[in-house]
Write a protein that holds these residues in place. Structure first.
Motif, PDB file in Angstrom:
ATOM      1  N   ARG A  13       2.609  25.080  74.529  1.00 24.25           N
ATOM      2  CA  ARG A  13       2.769  25.492  73.137  1.00 24.25           C
ATOM      3  C   ARG A  13       2.047  24.560  72.162  1.00 24.25           C
ATOM      4  NH1 ARG A  13       8.801  25.256  73.058  1.00 24.25           N
ATOM      5  NH2 ARG A  13       8.464  24.286  75.108  1.00 24.25           N
ATOM      6  N   ILE A  14       1.429  23.506  72.682  1.00 21.67           N
ATOM      7  CA  ILE A  14       0.506  22.682  71.903  1.00 21.67           C
ATOM      8  C   ILE A  14      -0.925  22.986  72.327  1.00 21.67           C
ATOM      9  CG2 ILE A  14      -0.276  20.332  71.454  1.00 21.67           C
ATOM     10  CD1 ILE A  14       2.309  20.893  70.035  1.00 21.67           C
ATOM     11  N   ALA A  23       1.868  11.814  77.873  1.00 23.02           N
ATOM     12  CA  ALA A  23       1.534  11.767  76.450  1.00 23.02           C
ATOM     13  C   ALA A  23       2.261  12.865  75.685  1.00 23.02           C
ATOM     14  CB  ALA A  23       0.026  11.899  76.263  1.00 23.02           C
ATOM     15  N   SER A  24       2.367  14.042  76.289  1.00 23.26           N
ATOM     16  CA  SER A  24       3.028  15.164  75.621  1.00 23.26           C
ATOM     17  C   SER A  24       4.517  14.901  75.426  1.00 23.26           C
ATOM     18  CB  SER A  24       2.832  16.450  76.433  1.00 23.26           C
ATOM     19  OG  SER A  24       1.461  16.755  76.574  1.00 23.26           O
ATOM     20  N   LEU A  25       5.156  14.375  76.447  1.00 21.54           N
ATOM     21  CA  LEU A  25       6.576  14.058  76.321  1.00 21.54           C
ATOM     22  C   LEU A  25       6.796  12.943  75.310  1.00 21.54           C
ATOM     23  CD1 LEU A  25       7.724  14.281  80.057  1.00 21.54           C
ATOM     24  CD2 LEU A  25       7.939  16.002  78.253  1.00 21.54           C
ATOM     25  N   ARG A  37       8.933  13.121  71.574  1.00 20.68           N
ATOM     26  CA  ARG A  37       9.983  12.168  71.173  1.00 20.68           C
ATOM     27  C   ARG A  37       9.651  11.515  69.832  1.00 20.68           C
ATOM     28  NH1 ARG A  37      10.974  14.302  75.483  1.00 20.68           N
ATOM     29  NH2 ARG A  37      12.493  13.592  77.031  1.00 20.68           N
ATOM     30  N   MET A  38       8.393  11.464  69.486  1.00 21.99           N
ATOM     31  CA  MET A  38       7.975  10.791  68.257  1.00 21.99           C
ATOM     32  C   MET A  38       8.166  11.652  67.012  1.00 21.99           C
ATOM     33  SD  MET A  38       4.425   9.103  69.662  1.00 21.99           S
ATOM     34  CE  MET A  38       3.853   8.619  68.032  1.00 21.99           C
ATOM     35  N   PHE A  39       8.154  12.979  67.186  1.00 17.50           N
ATOM     36  CA  PHE A  39       8.176  13.870  66.028  1.00 17.50           C
ATOM     37  C   PHE A  39       9.322  14.868  66.131  1.00 17.50           C
ATOM     38  CE2 PHE A  39       3.792  12.470  66.480  1.00 17.50           C
ATOM     39  CZ  PHE A  39       3.461  12.118  65.177  1.00 17.50           C
ATOM     40  N   ARG A  40      10.113  14.951  65.076  1.00 15.52           N
ATOM     41  CA  ARG A  40      11.136  15.993  65.003  1.00 15.52           C
ATOM     42  C   ARG A  40      10.549  17.281  64.443  1.00 15.52           C
ATOM     43  NH1 ARG A  40      16.546  14.003  62.246  1.00 15.52           N
ATOM     44  NH2 ARG A  40      17.165  16.049  63.075  1.00 15.52           N
ATOM     45  N   ASP A  41       9.506  17.140  63.638  1.00  9.10           N
ATOM     46  CA  ASP A  41       8.849  18.292  63.028  1.00  9.10           C
ATOM     47  C   ASP A  41       7.773  18.811  63.982  1.00  9.10           C
ATOM     48  OD1 ASP A  41       6.717  19.706  61.497  1.00  9.10           O
ATOM     49  OD2 ASP A  41       8.008  19.273  59.780  1.00  9.10           O
ATOM     50  N   ASP A  42       7.889  20.065  64.401  1.00 11.70           N
ATOM     51  CA  ASP A  42       6.959  20.620  65.390  1.00 11.70           C
ATOM     52  C   ASP A  42       5.532  20.691  64.864  1.00 11.70           C
ATOM     53  OD1 ASP A  42       9.082  20.935  67.107  1.00 11.70           O
ATOM     54  OD2 ASP A  42       9.406  23.043  66.617  1.00 11.70           O
ATOM     55  N   LEU A  43       5.361  21.006  63.573  1.00 11.16           N
ATOM     56  CA  LEU A  43       4.016  21.080  63.013  1.00 11.16           C
ATOM     57  C   LEU A  43       3.386  19.697  62.916  1.00 11.16           C
ATOM     58  CD1 LEU A  43       4.603  23.764  60.234  1.00 11.16           C
ATOM     59  CD2 LEU A  43       3.370  24.046  62.403  1.00 11.16           C
ATOM     60  N   ALA A  90      -0.496  15.817  65.264  1.00 13.02           N
ATOM     61  CA  ALA A  90      -0.736  14.553  65.967  1.00 13.02           C
ATOM     62  C   ALA A  90      -1.377  14.776  67.329  1.00 13.02           C
ATOM     63  CB  ALA A  90       0.582  13.799  66.129  1.00 13.02           C
ATOM     64  N   ALA A  91      -1.084  15.915  67.960  1.00 15.67           N
ATOM     65  CA  ALA A  91      -1.590  16.175  69.308  1.00 15.67           C
ATOM     66  C   ALA A  91      -3.010  16.746  69.323  1.00 15.67           C
ATOM     67  CB  ALA A  91      -0.649  17.135  70.039  1.00 15.67           C
ATOM     68  N   MET A  92      -3.478  17.274  68.211  1.00 15.39           N
ATOM     69  CA  MET A  92      -4.823  17.864  68.193  1.00 15.39           C
ATOM     70  C   MET A  92      -5.888  16.867  68.657  1.00 15.39           C
ATOM     71  SD  MET A  92      -4.721  21.136  67.341  1.00 15.39           S
ATOM     72  CE  MET A  92      -6.299  21.596  66.630  1.00 15.39           C
TER      73      MET A  92
END
Length: 273
Positions: free
Chosen positions: A133-134, A227-229, A233-239, A244-246
């Motif tokens: 989903r990312i 890295a994904s996990l 854990r670092m972000f509560r906001d999915d967006l 950050a993951a891009m």
């Protein structure tokens, strides 16, 4: 030798999928488009006849203009955009040159979602994303629709939100954009959109390995999973997590395209014992 305001097929192909890629504007006539409705990745369709009404939107931006053969339509549109303060190049040989080249992708239009009033595709999936989903939003923004909007909602609400808000559901059971057998949704999107390339195939193997607990598929899958996990854990906001993951997926894509043969060790070669 291309002119300063012209870009070749190989040059544009090297920019595909990168965060700094120019906006690709398809200005083919309706007749030419009807004969072959495939699209260059991440391209926008615009009517050359109304260029004076939409050229302002590309002020201060880089763009590549594509018509059927890279002649009068794209030259004229590029000139208007430059007049409005944008940087516009013409694809040498136009759509015919791109579609006739080897190893360059073309988007099949069959499953492209409709765009909303703001010209975006809108997608919806389960909240608290990890990998697929990312990875799928990265693929969509880099190769399908740079302005795509993503809605993350409670799993049970995905179908209803999709219906009420005109969004395309993905990575849930029972929808078109989902796992198929051993393939994850990222694999399915590459296949259905016609995005086959050696680099994306490598990346897909890593994503599949991380997303389906098949870490033996690629050595890099364990690193993507970790890295994904960590990001989740670092972000509560999915967006915020998606933003950050891009760059993480950008890095994996550039490795898959350009750096698979490169190694690293310590001490550096030639260093004293």
């Amino acid at each position: 030798m291309p002119s300063p305001d012209t870009i070749t097929v190989p040059q544009l192909a090297r920019l595909m999928g990168l965060p700094e890629a120019p906006t690709i504007i398809d200005v083919r006539t309706d007749e030419d488009f009807a004969r072959d409705p495939r699209l260059l990745p991440a391209s926008l369709r615009r009517d050359y006849r109304n260029v004076t009404t939409w050229a302002d939107a590309f002020t201060g931006r880089s763009s590549v203009i594509v018509c059927q053969r890279g002649m009068k339509l794209s030259q004229g549109v590029a000139a208007w955009i430059r007049l409005k303060g944008g940087r516009a190049e013409v694809l040498e040989g136009g759509f015919e040159a791109w579609s006739g080249a080897a190893e360059v992708p073309l988007i099949r239009p069959d499953h492209l979602p409709p765009r909303d009033a703001e010209g975006r595709t809108v997608w919806v999936t389960r909240a608290r994303p990890k990998i697929d989903r990312i990875a799928c939003p990265w693929l969509i923004r880099r190769f399908i629709d740079p302005g795509a909007a993503f809605l993350f909602v409670a799993p049970s609400d995905v179908p209803a939100v999709a219906e009420r808000f005109g969004a395309t559901p993905f990575d849930i059971e029972g929808v078109f954009w989902s796992h198929r057998g051993p393939l994850c949704t990222f694999d399915v999107m590459i296949e259905e959109f016609g995005l086959r390339s050696e680099a994306l195939a490598r990346l897909a193997l890593i994503v599949r390995g991380a997303d389906t607990a098949a870490l033996d598929l690629a050595p890099e899958a364990a690193g993507l999973l970790a890295a994904s996990l960590g990001l989740s854990r670092m972000f509560r906001d999915d967006l915020a997590q998606l933003d950050a993951a891009m760059p993480l997926y950008d890095a994996f894509f550039r490795w898959a395209r350009d750096a698979t043969a490169e190694t690293h060790n310590w001490p550096t070669p030639g260093a004293r014992a």
